[in-house]
Structure formats: structure tokens, C-alpha cells
Design a protein around this motif. Structure first.
Motif, mmCIF file in Angstrom:
data_model
loop_
_atom_site.group_PDB
_atom_site.id
_atom_site.type_symbol
_atom_site.label_atom_id
_atom_site.label_comp_id
_atom_site.label_asym_id
_atom_site.label_seq_id
_atom_site.Cartn_x
_atom_site.Cartn_y
_atom_site.Cartn_z
ATOM 1 N N MET A 176 -58.510 1.970 -4.462
ATOM 2 C CA MET A 176 -57.050 2.111 -4.521
ATOM 3 C C MET A 176 -56.441 1.569 -3.231
ATOM 4 O O MET A 176 -56.718 2.073 -2.148
ATOM 5 C CB MET A 176 -56.650 3.571 -4.719
ATOM 6 C CG MET A 176 -55.153 3.751 -4.934
ATOM 7 S SD MET A 176 -54.680 5.488 -5.177
ATOM 8 C CE MET A 176 -55.216 5.773 -6.852
ATOM 9 N N ILE A 177 -55.623 0.528 -3.383
ATOM 10 C CA ILE A 177 -55.004 -0.118 -2.231
ATOM 11 C C ILE A 177 -53.540 0.295 -2.169
ATOM 12 O O ILE A 177 -52.774 0.055 -3.109
ATOM 13 C CB ILE A 177 -55.129 -1.653 -2.328
ATOM 14 C CG1 ILE A 177 -56.619 -2.029 -2.353
ATOM 15 C CG2 ILE A 177 -54.418 -2.332 -1.161
ATOM 16 C CD1 ILE A 177 -56.898 -3.451 -2.733
ATOM 17 N N ALA A 178 -53.165 0.931 -1.073
ATOM 18 C CA ALA A 178 -51.764 1.313 -0.858
ATOM 19 C C ALA A 178 -51.070 0.093 -0.235
ATOM 20 O O ALA A 178 -51.239 -0.181 0.951
ATOM 21 C CB ALA A 178 -51.680 2.516 0.060
ATOM 22 N N THR A 179 -50.321 -0.625 -1.040
ATOM 23 C CA THR A 179 -49.623 -1.810 -0.526
ATOM 24 C C THR A 179 -48.404 -1.379 0.278
ATOM 25 O O THR A 179 -48.094 -0.187 0.375
ATOM 26 C CB THR A 179 -49.166 -2.731 -1.677
ATOM 27 O OG1 THR A 179 -48.048 -2.108 -2.348
ATOM 28 C CG2 THR A 179 -50.290 -2.997 -2.666
ATOM 29 N N VAL A 194 -56.825 1.545 2.312
ATOM 30 C CA VAL A 194 -57.656 1.653 1.106
ATOM 31 C C VAL A 194 -58.410 2.977 1.049
ATOM 32 O O VAL A 194 -58.985 3.421 2.043
ATOM 33 C CB VAL A 194 -58.694 0.504 1.052
ATOM 34 C CG1 VAL A 194 -59.554 0.614 -0.208
ATOM 35 C CG2 VAL A 194 -58.021 -0.853 1.121
ATOM 36 N N THR A 195 -58.415 3.578 -0.143
ATOM 37 C CA THR A 195 -59.316 4.687 -0.431
ATOM 38 C C THR A 195 -60.197 4.282 -1.609
ATOM 39 O O THR A 195 -59.699 3.732 -2.601
ATOM 40 C CB THR A 195 -58.546 5.969 -0.766
ATOM 41 O OG1 THR A 195 -57.771 6.358 0.374
ATOM 42 C CG2 THR A 195 -59.486 7.117 -1.119
ATOM 43 N N VAL A 196 -61.479 4.537 -1.480
ATOM 44 C CA VAL A 196 -62.424 4.309 -2.571
ATOM 45 C C VAL A 196 -62.856 5.678 -3.077
ATOM 46 O O VAL A 196 -63.134 6.590 -2.283
ATOM 47 C CB VAL A 196 -63.649 3.507 -2.094
ATOM 48 C CG1 VAL A 196 -64.655 3.341 -3.246
ATOM 49 C CG2 VAL A 196 -63.237 2.149 -1.556
ATOM 50 N N GLY A 197 -62.869 5.822 -4.401
ATOM 51 C CA GLY A 197 -63.205 7.140 -4.933
ATOM 52 C C GLY A 197 -63.780 7.082 -6.331
ATOM 53 O O GLY A 197 -63.914 6.018 -6.948
ATOM 54 N N LEU A 198 -64.098 8.260 -6.852
ATOM 55 C CA LEU A 198 -64.664 8.387 -8.191
ATOM 56 C C LEU A 198 -63.631 8.068 -9.252
ATOM 57 O O LEU A 198 -62.465 8.472 -9.148
ATOM 58 C CB LEU A 198 -65.164 9.822 -8.405
ATOM 59 C CG LEU A 198 -66.266 10.310 -7.460
ATOM 60 C CD1 LEU A 198 -66.486 11.805 -7.654
ATOM 61 C CD2 LEU A 198 -67.560 9.540 -7.698
ATOM 62 N N ARG A 199 -64.037 7.345 -10.262
ATOM 63 C CA ARG A 199 -63.136 7.059 -11.388
ATOM 64 C C ARG A 199 -63.130 8.266 -12.325
ATOM 65 O O ARG A 199 -64.175 8.704 -12.794
ATOM 66 C CB ARG A 199 -63.599 5.815 -12.142
ATOM 67 C CG ARG A 199 -62.660 5.393 -13.262
ATOM 68 C CD ARG A 199 -63.062 4.031 -13.796
ATOM 69 N NE ARG A 199 -62.137 3.579 -14.826
ATOM 70 C CZ ARG A 199 -62.363 3.695 -16.142
ATOM 71 N NH1 ARG A 199 -63.496 4.247 -16.559
ATOM 72 N NH2 ARG A 199 -61.483 3.270 -17.014
ATOM 73 N N THR A 247 -62.623 5.856 3.146
ATOM 74 C CA THR A 247 -61.472 4.995 3.443
ATOM 75 C C THR A 247 -61.979 3.824 4.298
ATOM 76 O O THR A 247 -61.912 3.876 5.522
ATOM 77 C CB THR A 247 -60.363 5.767 4.185
ATOM 78 O OG1 THR A 247 -60.958 6.480 5.285
ATOM 79 C CG2 THR A 247 -59.674 6.765 3.287
ATOM 80 N N PRO A 248 -62.511 2.782 3.638
ATOM 81 C CA PRO A 248 -63.120 1.671 4.381
ATOM 82 C C PRO A 248 -62.119 0.788 5.118
ATOM 83 O O PRO A 248 -62.512 -0.021 5.959
ATOM 84 C CB PRO A 248 -63.847 0.878 3.295
ATOM 85 C CG PRO A 248 -63.113 1.198 2.033
ATOM 86 C CD PRO A 248 -62.630 2.611 2.186
ATOM 87 N N ASP A 249 -60.842 0.957 4.813
ATOM 88 C CA ASP A 249 -59.769 0.204 5.471
ATOM 89 C C ASP A 249 -58.571 1.145 5.602
ATOM 90 O O ASP A 249 -58.410 2.052 4.777
ATOM 91 C CB ASP A 249 -59.399 -1.025 4.627
ATOM 92 C CG ASP A 249 -58.345 -1.893 5.299
ATOM 93 O OD1 ASP A 249 -58.713 -2.826 6.031
ATOM 94 O OD2 ASP A 249 -57.126 -1.622 5.115
ATOM 95 N N PRO A 250 -57.730 0.959 6.626
ATOM 96 C CA PRO A 250 -56.568 1.849 6.781
ATOM 97 C C PRO A 250 -55.641 1.914 5.562
ATOM 98 O O PRO A 250 -54.909 2.886 5.398
ATOM 99 C CB PRO A 250 -55.832 1.252 7.988
ATOM 100 C CG PRO A 250 -56.885 0.544 8.766
ATOM 101 C CD PRO A 250 -57.846 0.006 7.755
ATOM 102 N N ALA A 252 -55.427 10.674 2.661
ATOM 103 C CA ALA A 252 -56.845 10.875 2.986
ATOM 104 C C ALA A 252 -57.033 12.152 3.804
ATOM 105 O O ALA A 252 -57.968 12.931 3.569
ATOM 106 C CB ALA A 252 -57.388 9.670 3.745
ATOM 107 N N LYS A 253 -56.133 12.367 4.747
ATOM 108 C CA LYS A 253 -56.237 13.561 5.609
ATOM 109 C C LYS A 253 -56.103 14.838 4.778
ATOM 110 O O LYS A 253 -56.878 15.793 4.942
ATOM 111 C CB LYS A 253 -55.149 13.504 6.684
ATOM 112 C CG LYS A 253 -55.275 14.592 7.756
ATOM 113 C CD LYS A 253 -54.194 14.449 8.803
ATOM 114 C CE LYS A 253 -54.338 15.501 9.901
ATOM 115 N NZ LYS A 253 -55.305 15.135 10.935
#
Length: 318
Positions: free
Chosen positions: A35-38, A86-91, A81-84, A64-65
């Protein structure tokens, strides 16, 4: 100042992508999502024509916090959160309901109350309340999630009767909603804030209900400053608040509420930068942390692609 307003990535294992108003969601192997927060910003159900620098980073890092600070209450979808931005998570399979919880009579609830409404989503409201007055206890006012247009208010009884969510799952979401909100209020109070209302989304993976999406961000929540709340309530004055309401107010002042015939006002670079500064201020008030701007060197999209790809490689190698 740069802003990321669109993405078009092709990650390893990518099955599909969904471009929302603000976030872009990439489905990886029908198992996890990126999930990318644009830096897009929306108001009145429309995306504004210019992005807001660092807005995506602000929202992603606040969410994330709070996901980390509530995971003892309810399992959530976040893996990393591999990038400020981006969050990667379970579908998870998302429920078609948003759980909105309110501790104070304000916003759309106040507008309905002022017009004589004394029952909201099946919840009876006391007579004689004032704008911005606390409810005797927080109330849950769910809405159905619409693919297009506005979400619709609905009661717990209707949700269960229509089979939108089972009774067992709904009551689990209801219980989680109250507990997560209480935790959010406790954290807000430490920073001199009142968490007024917010929305949560839940999904299911196997037999487990997970908290998904963003949590306690200024886009999904309303905060008042605790200092001066009682005094302003007694005088009937507007409360000082932390939310993206200031963007809506600016649009209203420029005669835009996304009604037929209305023209979107120009979003100048100076105005976009001022909104960026407000979002950073929101971050620091809500979290109590100093905001660390992600490096502006190079291309934001390239940075995200590299960081996410590296993280996905580590998952595949496990």
C-alpha cells in the motif's frame, strides 16, 4: 518540493493494482499487499489537481505507529514499512462496512442532530445536546462502503439482517473498535489532544478478523486540542482542531464543494507547501515525534520501487 501523485509499478508476483483517491494498492500473489500512500489529497469526494509534498509519508508513518501501538488489542495487517510512504501487509478480505466511532457531537452528526435527528445508525441520541458536547459514552455509527459516491449510514441490526457481516464478526469488530478507540484517546491525551472521532476498517483472513487500512491519521480522524475545550464549549465557540478540515474550509472559501457548475480553485505551489507544513505539524502533534523528511534527492518513485523490491526479495528468500 516534489510530490508523488501517480504510481505505475510492476513488482515481482504482482497480480493487480487498485488506484484509490489517495493510496495505490498492489496485490502480490494474492497473499500480501503493497500500500503506497501517495501525495494526492482529496476533499468533497474529488482529488485535488496538485499533490502535497510529504503528505503520503505523514499518513503512512502515523498509521504504522498506531498499528504497532494497538496490535496487542487486535491483529492487524501490517508486516513492514520498507519505505516512508509504503506499508506492506497481509491481504485480507475486507468487510463492506466502515466502523465509525464518535465521542463528541460534531461534524455530520451535529448537522443531522441540529435538523431534529435523535437516532443515528440505530443509536438513540439524548435531547438538549450542544455542538461539540461529549456523548455520555462513545457511539458507533457504521457506514456501508460504496464503490462510487457516498458511503451510507446503516445500523448494526441492518448490517446483520442483510448478511453484510455475520453477527459474530460484527460483534468482534464492535469490541475491537471500542478498545482501539480507547487506546487512541489515551495516546492523544498524552499529547494534549482529544481523539474526537475516527473510522476503522476490518478484514478477514482465514478465520481471523484483522484491523486493516490506516489508523488514527488526520485523514481518517478528527482531533481537538484539549486545552480550551471546555471553555470554548461553554461559550459556543468553534474548537481548535487537527484534521484536514482546513483544506475543506479553504475550498469552501473559494466557492468549491464539488457541486455542479463549481470550478476547482487554483492550487498554487505556495498553497501546496503551506498544506504540507500543516500536515507535518499534525504529525508532530499526534505522534509527539519530530518529522524526518525522506530524502528529496533523486526520484521518489525510483526510491520506492527499490525499497519495496528489496523487501519482497527478502520475503521470497525466507
Amino acid at each position: 518540493m516534489k510530490a508523488l501523485t501517480r504510481t505505475d509499478f510492476h513488482f515481482k508476483g504482482q497480480k493487480s493494482v487498485y488506484h484509490g483517491k489517495v493510496r495505490d494498492v498492489y496485490n502480490i500473489n494474492d497473499d500480501i499487499i503493497v500500500m503506497i500512500a501517495t501525495d494526492r489529497i482529496s476533499a468533497f469526494d474529488v482529488v485535488l489537481p496538485k499533490g502535497i509534498p510529504f503528505k503520503g509519508q505523514v499518513l503512512n508513518q502515523i498509521a504504522a505507529k498506531f498499528l504497532d501501538q494497538t496490535k496487542d488489542i487486535c491483529p492487524n495487517w501490517k508486516l513492514a514499512t520498507p519505505d516512508p510512504m509504503v506499508t506492506v501487509g497481509l491481504r485480507c478480505e475486507g468487510f463492506r462496512v466502515e466502523m465509525i466511532i464518535r465521542s463528541i457531537l460534531t461534524g455530520s452528526a451535529w448537522r443531522e442532530y441540529k435538523n431534529g435527528c435523535r437516532e443515528l445508525c440505530g443509536v438513540k441520541l439524548p435531547d438538549g445536546m450542544k455542538e461539540n458536547e461529549r456523548f455520555p459514552e462513545p457511539i458507533i455509527t457504521p457506514t456501508t462502503k460504496a464503490d462510487e459516491g457516498h458511503d451510507m449510514n446503516i445500523s448494526k441490526e441492518e448490517i446483520i439482517a442483510q448478511g453484510i457481516v455475520s453477527k459474530e464478526d460484527y460483534e468482534k469488530m464492535e469490541n475491537y473498535t471500542r478498545k482501539i478507540f480507547t487506546r487512541g484517546q489515551e495516546i492523544a491525551a498524552k499529547h494534549g489532544l482529544i481523539l474526537v472521532d475516527t473510522k476503522y476498517e476490518f478484514g478477514k483472513r482465514g478465520d481471523t478478523v484483522y484491523l486493516i487500512d490506516e489508523v488514527h491519521t488526520p485523514d481518517s480522524s478528527r482531533y481537538f486540542y484539549a486545552d480550551g475545550y471546555e471553555e470554548k464549549l461553554a461559550k459556543g465557540e468553534p474548537q481548535r482542531q487537527l484534521s484536514k478540515e482546513f483544506v475543506r474550509q479553504w475550498l469552501i472559501e473559494h466557492h468549491f464543494m464539488n457541486q455542479p457548475g463549481e470550478k476547482m480553485p487554483e492550487i498554487t505551489d505556495d498553497y501546496a507547501e503551506s498544506v504540507s507544513e500543516r500536515y507535518i505539524e499534525l504529525f508532530e502533534h499526534i505522534t509527539g515525534d519530530t518529522f524526518d523528511k525522506a530524502t528529496e534527492n533523486g526520484d521518489i518513485a525510483m526510491r520506492i520501487e527499490k525499497n519495496v523490491s528489496n523487501y519482497l526479495d527478502t520475503l521470497n528468500n525466507k
